[in-house]
Design a protein around this motif. Sequence first.
Motif, mmCIF file in Angstrom:
data_model
loop_
_atom_site.group_PDB
_atom_site.id
_atom_site.type_symbol
_atom_site.label_atom_id
_atom_site.label_comp_id
_atom_site.label_asym_id
_atom_site.label_seq_id
_atom_site.Cartn_x
_atom_site.Cartn_y
_atom_site.Cartn_z
ATOM 1 N N LEU A 195 0.674 -1.053 0.086
ATOM 2 C CA LEU A 195 -0.001 0.048 0.027
ATOM 3 C C LEU A 195 0.836 1.264 -0.035
ATOM 4 C CD1 LEU A 195 -2.846 -1.072 2.374
ATOM 5 C CD2 LEU A 195 -2.862 -1.103 0.109
ATOM 6 N N GLU A 196 1.789 1.226 1.019
ATOM 7 C CA GLU A 196 2.802 2.620 0.813
ATOM 8 C C GLU A 196 3.641 2.838 -0.428
ATOM 9 O OE1 GLU A 196 4.641 3.778 4.703
ATOM 10 O OE2 GLU A 196 3.806 2.096 5.425
ATOM 11 N N LEU A 197 3.917 1.534 -0.892
ATOM 12 C CA LEU A 197 4.890 1.775 -2.072
ATOM 13 C C LEU A 197 3.859 1.947 -3.277
ATOM 14 C CD1 LEU A 197 7.157 1.202 -4.081
ATOM 15 C CD2 LEU A 197 6.373 -1.350 -4.171
ATOM 16 N N ALA A 198 2.640 1.578 -3.395
ATOM 17 C CA ALA A 198 1.747 2.113 -4.550
ATOM 18 C C ALA A 198 1.456 3.481 -4.286
ATOM 19 C CB ALA A 198 0.254 1.334 -4.406
ATOM 20 N N LYS A 199 1.182 4.129 -2.994
ATOM 21 C CA LYS A 199 1.009 5.611 -2.857
ATOM 22 C C LYS A 199 2.064 6.518 -3.371
ATOM 23 C CE LYS A 199 -0.409 8.813 1.026
ATOM 24 N NZ LYS A 199 0.680 9.459 0.901
ATOM 25 N N THR A 200 3.225 6.046 -3.115
ATOM 26 C CA THR A 200 4.343 6.619 -3.343
ATOM 27 C C THR A 200 4.546 6.609 -4.830
ATOM 28 O OG1 THR A 200 5.549 6.053 -1.137
ATOM 29 C CG2 THR A 200 7.222 6.720 -3.073
ATOM 30 N N ILE A 201 4.340 5.592 -5.798
ATOM 31 C CA ILE A 201 4.549 5.596 -7.065
ATOM 32 C C ILE A 201 3.421 6.463 -7.683
ATOM 33 C CG2 ILE A 201 4.166 4.167 -8.967
ATOM 34 C CD1 ILE A 201 5.348 1.969 -7.598
ATOM 35 N N ARG A 202 2.217 6.216 -7.072
ATOM 36 C CA ARG A 202 1.023 7.169 -7.882
ATOM 37 C C ARG A 202 1.592 8.836 -7.546
ATOM 38 N NH1 ARG A 202 -2.412 4.010 -4.356
ATOM 39 N NH2 ARG A 202 -3.452 2.452 -5.635
ATOM 40 N N GLU A 203 2.052 9.161 -6.397
ATOM 41 C CA GLU A 203 2.266 10.590 -6.343
ATOM 42 C C GLU A 203 3.656 10.930 -6.772
ATOM 43 O OE1 GLU A 203 3.023 10.601 -1.972
ATOM 44 O OE2 GLU A 203 0.749 10.774 -1.732
ATOM 45 N N THR A 204 4.643 10.068 -7.157
ATOM 46 C CA THR A 204 5.815 10.435 -7.713
ATOM 47 C C THR A 204 5.749 10.377 -9.065
ATOM 48 O OG1 THR A 204 6.871 10.081 -5.835
ATOM 49 C CG2 THR A 204 8.373 10.440 -7.822
ATOM 50 N N LEU A 205 5.220 9.500 -9.761
ATOM 51 C CA LEU A 205 5.280 9.041 -11.274
ATOM 52 C C LEU A 205 4.129 9.443 -11.868
ATOM 53 C CD1 LEU A 205 7.072 5.470 -11.384
ATOM 54 C CD2 LEU A 205 7.844 7.624 -11.495
ATOM 55 N N GLN A 206 3.118 9.939 -10.987
ATOM 56 C CA GLN A 206 1.485 10.378 -11.669
ATOM 57 C C GLN A 206 1.024 9.415 -12.546
ATOM 58 O OE1 GLN A 206 0.292 13.925 -10.782
ATOM 59 N NE2 GLN A 206 2.225 13.256 -9.466
ATOM 60 N N CYS A 207 0.912 8.007 -11.921
ATOM 61 C CA CYS A 207 0.154 7.097 -12.591
ATOM 62 C C CYS A 207 -0.603 6.311 -11.791
ATOM 63 C CB CYS A 207 1.199 6.217 -13.515
ATOM 64 S SG CYS A 207 2.462 5.310 -12.563
ATOM 65 N N SER A 208 -1.522 5.940 -12.398
ATOM 66 C CA SER A 208 -2.356 4.803 -11.580
ATOM 67 C C SER A 208 -1.565 3.478 -11.054
ATOM 68 C CB SER A 208 -3.632 4.382 -12.288
ATOM 69 O OG SER A 208 -3.375 3.663 -13.527
ATOM 70 N N VAL A 209 -2.121 2.949 -10.257
ATOM 71 C CA VAL A 209 -1.530 1.519 -9.535
ATOM 72 C C VAL A 209 -2.524 0.637 -9.047
ATOM 73 C CG1 VAL A 209 0.284 0.708 -7.927
ATOM 74 C CG2 VAL A 209 0.525 2.940 -8.842
ATOM 75 N N SER A 210 -2.277 -0.637 -9.401
ATOM 76 C CA SER A 210 -3.305 -1.507 -8.921
ATOM 77 C C SER A 210 -2.614 -2.476 -8.382
ATOM 78 C CB SER A 210 -3.934 -2.281 -10.118
ATOM 79 O OG SER A 210 -3.234 -2.913 -10.920
ATOM 80 N N ILE A 211 -3.331 -3.242 -7.053
ATOM 81 C CA ILE A 211 -2.780 -4.137 -6.344
ATOM 82 C C ILE A 211 -3.553 -5.306 -6.607
ATOM 83 C CG2 ILE A 211 -2.102 -4.761 -3.945
ATOM 84 C CD1 ILE A 211 -1.676 -1.908 -3.354
ATOM 85 N N ILE A 212 -3.120 -6.553 -6.641
ATOM 86 C CA ILE A 212 -4.144 -7.630 -6.967
ATOM 87 C C ILE A 212 -3.583 -8.739 -5.896
ATOM 88 C CG2 ILE A 212 -4.844 -9.520 -8.586
ATOM 89 C CD1 ILE A 212 -4.016 -7.448 -10.876
ATOM 90 N N SER A 213 -4.606 -9.397 -5.086
ATOM 91 C CA SER A 213 -4.128 -10.363 -4.281
ATOM 92 C C SER A 213 -4.372 -11.514 -5.041
ATOM 93 C CB SER A 213 -5.101 -10.238 -2.972
ATOM 94 O OG SER A 213 -4.917 -8.836 -2.333
ATOM 95 N N ARG A 214 -3.480 -12.502 -4.842
ATOM 96 C CA ARG A 214 -3.569 -13.849 -5.324
ATOM 97 C C ARG A 214 -3.379 -14.932 -4.446
ATOM 98 N NH1 ARG A 214 -4.215 -13.096 -10.856
ATOM 99 N NH2 ARG A 214 -3.308 -11.301 -11.790
ATOM 100 N N LYS A 215 -3.840 -16.313 -4.895
ATOM 101 C CA LYS A 215 -3.707 -17.380 -3.895
ATOM 102 C C LYS A 215 -3.695 -18.623 -4.809
ATOM 103 C CE LYS A 215 -5.999 -17.440 -0.361
ATOM 104 N NZ LYS A 215 -7.414 -17.559 0.523
ATOM 105 N N GLY A 216 -2.633 -19.592 -4.488
ATOM 106 C CA GLY A 216 -2.614 -20.597 -5.358
ATOM 107 C C GLY A 216 -1.215 -20.919 -5.312
#
Length: 224
Positions: free
Chosen positions: A147-168
Amino acid sequence: MMLKPSEKLAYWVGVAQSDGYFKKYRSKATKNILYWLSLDVSESSLPMLKKFQVLSTKLFSRNASIFKRGTRHVWSYHIGIGKLLPIFERLDISFSCQPKPPLWCRGEPKFLGAYLAGLIDGDGDIRIKRKRYPQCVVRITSGFRQLELAKTIRETLQCSVSIISRKGERVLKGRKIHGAWSEMEFYVSSKNHELIKQFVLPHLMLLYKKVKLETFIGSKWSSA
């Protein structure tokens, strides 16, 4: 040791937080608590590990060898970091279960770029989607939601970021493992490709990742 924020340190942190694991145990001989940072990588990641070794010597005066573990195609590197913990605390460097960029990387493209290069060399991959209108996706895998990494990338690189949870089941360092993990993704776009070209690409050590990213940027924005 008056260590200051730098691109070298940012890359080191990125690798440590992705491919490294923190160990704490009590010595049987002295009964003291010991703190170690260890990395185990496949042969394809040796260039990254060798750079990490060099940086560990330059930044922290830690002299340790890379060694092969038995007959397995795994190379290991271990350094003691007990005396470095106050320095890490002062510089907001943590070894939690997810990538967490230090405060000094946030909003500073040259530091964040080097940090991202370390993460990509460690637990990242570059994917090209769609043949007709190609898109380049940077994906970083972790055991927990970044979450913190995604927030930093959004703010600095000015792009959308998605996080997908997977299991398997997945393959990790040549081994099949079962469990849950998280994949954080962002696209290389017209808004961030110059920052990636200038601040991420120069630090990438794994050529098969660097070439794929470099080729995509060059083919799409060759006249930029």
